[in-house]
Design a protein around this motif. Structure first.
Motif, mmCIF file in Angstrom:
data_model
loop_
_atom_site.group_PDB
_atom_site.id
_atom_site.type_symbol
_atom_site.label_atom_id
_atom_site.label_comp_id
_atom_site.label_asym_id
_atom_site.label_seq_id
_atom_site.Cartn_x
_atom_site.Cartn_y
_atom_site.Cartn_z
ATOM 1 N N MET A 176 0.834 -1.202 0.000
ATOM 2 C CA MET A 176 0.000 0.000 0.000
ATOM 3 C C MET A 176 0.865 1.247 0.000
ATOM 4 S SD MET A 176 -3.240 0.209 2.607
ATOM 5 C CE MET A 176 -3.704 1.887 2.189
ATOM 6 N N ARG A 177 0.388 2.290 -0.639
ATOM 7 C CA ARG A 177 0.947 3.626 -0.466
ATOM 8 C C ARG A 177 -0.240 4.551 -0.208
ATOM 9 N NH1 ARG A 177 4.537 0.743 -0.417
ATOM 10 N NH2 ARG A 177 6.596 0.868 -1.403
ATOM 11 N N MET A 178 0.007 5.599 0.557
ATOM 12 C CA MET A 178 -1.088 6.513 0.899
ATOM 13 C C MET A 178 -0.751 7.935 0.464
ATOM 14 S SD MET A 178 -1.833 4.798 4.604
ATOM 15 C CE MET A 178 -2.859 6.088 5.296
ATOM 16 N N VAL A 179 -1.641 8.491 -0.343
ATOM 17 C CA VAL A 179 -1.504 9.874 -0.784
ATOM 18 C C VAL A 179 -2.513 10.714 -0.009
ATOM 19 C CG1 VAL A 179 -1.888 11.449 -2.729
ATOM 20 C CG2 VAL A 179 -0.637 9.293 -3.079
ATOM 21 N N GLY A 180 -2.019 11.761 0.627
ATOM 22 C CA GLY A 180 -2.911 12.615 1.414
ATOM 23 C C GLY A 180 -2.073 13.652 2.138
ATOM 24 N N MET A 181 -2.702 14.339 3.046
ATOM 25 C CA MET A 181 -2.030 15.420 3.766
ATOM 26 C C MET A 181 -1.154 14.844 4.870
ATOM 27 S SD MET A 181 -1.835 18.739 3.863
ATOM 28 C CE MET A 181 -0.943 19.823 4.982
ATOM 29 N N PRO A 182 0.154 15.160 4.853
ATOM 30 C CA PRO A 182 1.014 14.670 5.929
ATOM 31 C C PRO A 182 0.648 15.304 7.271
ATOM 32 C CG PRO A 182 2.220 16.123 4.443
ATOM 33 C CD PRO A 182 0.868 15.939 3.850
ATOM 34 N N ASP A 183 1.354 14.916 8.302
ATOM 35 C CA ASP A 183 1.010 15.309 9.670
ATOM 36 C C ASP A 183 1.488 16.724 9.965
ATOM 37 O OD1 ASP A 183 0.050 15.071 12.238
ATOM 38 O OD2 ASP A 183 1.865 14.114 13.000
ATOM 39 N N GLU A 184 0.926 17.667 9.252
ATOM 40 C CA GLU A 184 1.245 19.079 9.495
ATOM 41 C C GLU A 184 0.071 19.928 9.013
ATOM 42 O OE1 GLU A 184 4.392 20.622 6.806
ATOM 43 O OE2 GLU A 184 4.359 18.616 5.939
ATOM 44 N N PHE A 185 0.066 21.205 9.404
ATOM 45 C CA PHE A 185 -0.969 22.113 8.926
ATOM 46 C C PHE A 185 -0.504 22.749 7.621
ATOM 47 C CE2 PHE A 185 -1.945 21.950 13.498
ATOM 48 C CZ PHE A 185 -3.295 21.634 13.431
ATOM 49 N N CYS B 121 -0.047 25.420 4.536
ATOM 50 C CA CYS B 121 0.220 26.849 4.448
ATOM 51 C C CYS B 121 -0.959 27.548 3.763
ATOM 52 C CB CYS B 121 1.505 27.097 3.658
ATOM 53 S SG CYS B 121 1.381 26.636 1.923
ATOM 54 N N VAL B 122 -0.925 28.844 3.731
ATOM 55 C CA VAL B 122 -1.910 29.644 3.002
ATOM 56 C C VAL B 122 -1.532 29.646 1.529
ATOM 57 C CG1 VAL B 122 -2.665 32.037 2.638
ATOM 58 C CG2 VAL B 122 -2.555 31.078 4.958
ATOM 59 N N GLY B 123 -2.534 29.577 0.650
ATOM 60 C CA GLY B 123 -2.240 29.635 -0.777
ATOM 61 C C GLY B 123 -3.421 29.136 -1.572
ATOM 62 N N PRO B 124 -3.303 29.167 -2.892
ATOM 63 C CA PRO B 124 -4.381 28.626 -3.721
ATOM 64 C C PRO B 124 -4.500 27.116 -3.511
ATOM 65 C CG PRO B 124 -2.744 29.835 -5.047
ATOM 66 C CD PRO B 124 -2.174 29.670 -3.673
ATOM 67 N N THR B 125 -5.723 26.609 -3.612
ATOM 68 C CA THR B 125 -5.956 25.190 -3.335
ATOM 69 C C THR B 125 -5.054 24.292 -4.180
ATOM 70 O OG1 THR B 125 -8.222 25.610 -2.680
ATOM 71 C CG2 THR B 125 -7.717 23.376 -3.367
ATOM 72 N N ASP B 126 -4.928 24.598 -5.483
ATOM 73 C CA ASP B 126 -4.143 23.682 -6.322
ATOM 74 C C ASP B 126 -2.667 23.669 -5.914
ATOM 75 O OD1 ASP B 126 -3.802 26.273 -7.175
ATOM 76 O OD2 ASP B 126 -3.914 25.822 -9.322
ATOM 77 N N ARG C 209 -2.410 21.609 -2.708
ATOM 78 C CA ARG C 209 -2.473 20.179 -3.024
ATOM 79 C C ARG C 209 -1.135 19.696 -3.566
ATOM 80 N NH1 ARG C 209 -8.361 20.576 -5.995
ATOM 81 N NH2 ARG C 209 -9.645 20.330 -4.113
ATOM 82 N N ALA C 210 -0.560 20.462 -4.465
ATOM 83 C CA ALA C 210 0.705 20.049 -5.078
ATOM 84 C C ALA C 210 1.830 20.036 -4.042
ATOM 85 C CB ALA C 210 1.046 20.989 -6.234
ATOM 86 N N ARG C 211 1.874 21.049 -3.205
ATOM 87 C CA ARG C 211 2.960 21.152 -2.238
ATOM 88 C C ARG C 211 2.970 20.007 -1.232
ATOM 89 N NH1 ARG C 211 5.014 26.174 1.442
ATOM 90 N NH2 ARG C 211 5.774 24.957 3.203
ATOM 91 N N TYR C 212 1.755 19.593 -0.818
ATOM 92 C CA TYR C 212 1.679 18.563 0.231
ATOM 93 C C TYR C 212 1.456 17.161 -0.337
ATOM 94 C CZ TYR C 212 1.734 22.536 3.343
ATOM 95 O OH TYR C 212 2.109 23.677 4.002
ATOM 96 N N GLY C 213 1.631 17.037 -1.630
ATOM 97 C CA GLY C 213 1.638 15.675 -2.195
ATOM 98 C C GLY C 213 0.286 15.134 -2.582
ATOM 99 N N MET C 214 -0.672 16.003 -2.879
ATOM 100 C CA MET C 214 -2.019 15.528 -3.213
ATOM 101 C C MET C 214 -2.371 15.894 -4.660
ATOM 102 S SD MET C 214 -3.968 16.445 0.405
ATOM 103 C CE MET C 214 -3.419 18.155 0.467
ATOM 104 N N SER C 215 -1.578 15.379 -5.617
ATOM 105 C CA SER C 215 -1.807 15.705 -7.019
ATOM 106 C C SER C 215 -1.671 14.441 -7.859
ATOM 107 C CB SER C 215 -0.775 16.738 -7.486
ATOM 108 O OG SER C 215 0.498 16.116 -7.560
ATOM 109 N N ALA C 216 -2.043 14.565 -9.153
ATOM 110 C CA ALA C 216 -1.935 13.426 -10.075
ATOM 111 C C ALA C 216 -0.497 12.916 -10.119
ATOM 112 C CB ALA C 216 -2.412 13.851 -11.466
#
Lengths: 326, 276
Positions: A288-297, A299-304, A307-314
């Protein structure tokens, strides 16, 4: 990725009004249910336009109750209404209608097993520039932990509408996770009946399976298309019900492909990935591998960009698939 | 004897039975919340045997009045009222805290006559507001009553509900505060004072009346005078004494929630002799 077929005729009026926003589709579906059933009521926490309840107010003003910016009271009121035989839909911002009213959800809704449908708009990082106070990245973990609760995460406006209609068949509490004011590409047919607890297979593949929900279903399809170019067949399951989980679909994927990548706009703890891991660990251990938000809050910014910064993209989903396949 | 005298006498007898049955339940469990149960006994007697329109043989009767015990730790007294009214068998009282019993420390909606799982403080008024709205939306005329503790008014959610109820009025909604002036760790005035309590509720848009919560004539008059005014929800402040009827337990936080030995039980019951 291309939009799915819209059926033979023109798109229905609700689909145009929803404008590819799951939060509006929810409000329109609640309004449709209200037209069919006079027991339907809505409780809002100053979210009449966020949810799109103006049509419901036009139809039956006494059935739409806005209690102001007071989520704890909204949840208790909804439970009280439910005890009288009405069918309340309580709406709010995902970060507040879950965390702020969590004790009311646990006691009056889940423990008392009342038929309350919670419509939680602006989930994930859709309230992007609002910052961590307004992101909802733990709501699935919270709601999934309550007995009696059904947890649904529509992938787009179409599915939000059809899933909301389908809640009519559920007699217990329901959590419906909805998007915010950010683009939600259509990935499901406009007229597909929703089956609670049933995953839908959006792409075929025999090498690896991506189990995605909500905002990460579209990126999962993009990742599958990218992998196909490399000769890798990725099955994509839209796991729009997190609880009860479609165990058969996941176990079949674990059997028939080399492993499972989960993808969600939620913390890696306790959400879809957690649910799938809990199942596989006990029933059929699989890579298994899990894509989602890591254990941190976030930052402020555009949603896309968040998503890209925290590893939640295609790109991240495809990379996880490749890593899993070694 | 006039009808009124007969009524007051009957209600006082019910209140006495609620106190006895409260101790009976606590004795069965070996512990429990005596203080807030005993302060509410007279109010519960007047509600269950005079004011509320209920059908114990048909607990889900759709037109029934709704009662929410927000101060759910007074469940022994509620259980007593439900048993005396016939919602549950008398033997229910002996199952307090028993393994797999529906009669735990706090009310369970699965018990006939119980309208909501309560006891997490500050929740009941919102639920009652939902019930009152449910009545109005469906064009019904049932009334909804919530009983609140004084200590639990420190929970902010009450004030969300209070503000909303006044804004959404008219509603058939009454809240009764069992104002026994004592909470778990001490007197309310010393922990986090509520005064001026009546003015607070008035400022939130409620119509307020007050009574001696142990004077059955005053209680009945206050209930019969509801709503205080038809345009807004009613708030009845019932001045009570924590632990009322057990001299050793009155007006002290030391008897909020205690173990109940056979000796304590006998001592309490000895003070609860019936009328001659």
């Amino acid at each position: 990725m291309s939009a799915p077929e819209q059926g033979n005729g023109a798109a229905p009026a609700w689909a145009k009004a929803a404008a590819n926003q799951s939060r509006l589709a929810f409000g329109l579906a609640v309004t449709e249910l209200a037209r069919r059933d006079e027991r339907v009521v809505a409780v809002s926490a100053d979210t009449l336009d966020l949810i799109g309840l103006r049509g419901f107010i036009e139809h039956a003003p006494a059935h739409v109750i806005d209690v102001g910016i007071a989520e704890q009271n909204a949840m208790g009121v909804a439970a009280g209404l439910a005890t009288t035989g009405l069918r309340p839909f309580v709406c709010g911002y995902a970060p507040f209608i879950t965390a702020r009213s969590m004790e009311q959800v646990r006691n009056e809704v889940a423990y008392a097993d009342q038929r309350v449908v919670i419509g939680a708009a602006a989930s994930g990082v859709s309230l992007a520039v609002s910052g961590g106070t307004h992101h909802a990245l733990e709501d699935l973990a919270l709601m999934r932990s309550f007995p009696n609760m059904t947890v649904v995460v529509p992938a787009d406006a179409h599915e939000a509408y059809n899933a909301t209609l389908a809640t009519d068949e559920i007699e217990g509490p329901v959590y419906l996770r909805l998007g915010g004011r950010v683009p939600e590409p259509a990935v499901t047919p406009v007229d597909a009946p929703f089956s609670v607890g049933r995953a839908t297979r959006l792409a075929e593949g025999a090498d690896v399976t991506v189990v995605a929900c909500g905002a990460l279903v579209a990126p999962a399809l993009d990742a599958a298309a990218e992998l196909a170019k490399q000769g890798i067949g990725a099955r994509v399951l839209n796991m729009s019900t997190i609880k009860p989980l479609d165990e058969d679909a996941i176990l079949a994927a674990a059997e028939e492909t080399r492993g499972i990548v989960t993808a969600e706009e939620h913390h890696l703890t306790g959400g879809l990935g957690g649910a799938v891991a809990e199942l596989l660990a006990v029933r059929r251990p699989a890579p298994m591998r899990m894509v989602g938000m890591p254990d941190e809050f976030a930052c402020v910014g555009p949603t896309d960009r968040i998503r890209a910064r925290y590893g939640m993209s295609a790109k991240h989903i495809a990379a996880a698939c490749l890593e899993l396949m070694g | 004897m006039s009808n009124r005298e007969a009524l007051l006498r009957a209600l006082s007898a019910h209140a006495l039975d609620i106190r006895r049955n409260t101790w009976r339940a606590l004795r069965a469990a070996g512990a429990g919340h005596m203080g807030g149960s005993l302060s509410a006994a007279d109010l519960l007697a007047a509600l269950y045997f005079h004011y509320l329109r209920l059908r114990p043989a048909e607990p889900d009767w759709p037109e029934r009045d709704r009662f929410v015990l927000s101060k759910g730790h007074a469940n022994p007294a509620l259980g007593a009222a439900l048993a005396q009214a016939g919602f549950v068998d008398d033997g229910f009282l002996d199952t307090f805290y028993a393994y797999e019993s529906l009669f735990g420390m706090h009310p369970d909606i699965k018990v006939p006559g119980v309208e909501m799982c309560t006891g997490a403080l500050g929740h009941g008024l919102s639920v009652a507001l939902g019930m009152a709205l449910g009545s109005r939306v469906q064009g019904k005329d049932w009334r909804t009553v919530a009983m609140l503790g004084d200590g639990e008014l420190q929970e902010g959610s009450n004030w969300e509900a209070a503000m909303a109820a006044a804004h959404l009025a008219p509603l058939r909604l009454t809240a009764i505060v069992d104002y026994n002036k004592v909470q778990q760790s001490g007197h309310v005035s010393e922990m986090l004072g509520l005064e001026p309590l009546a003015d607070k509720w008035r400022a939130f848009g409620w119509r307020v009346s007050e009574c001696d919560g142990h004077d059955m004539a005053e209680i009945v008059d206050a209930l019969d005078a509801l709503p205080v005014a038809p345009d807004r929800p009613s708030l009845l402040i019932a001045h009570t004494v924590k632990g009322k009827g057990a001299s050793f337990a009155e007006d002290t936080h030391l008897w909020h929630n205690n173990a109940v030995s056979e000796e304590v039980y006998e001592k309490a019951m000895a003070e609860l002799e019936g009328p001659a």
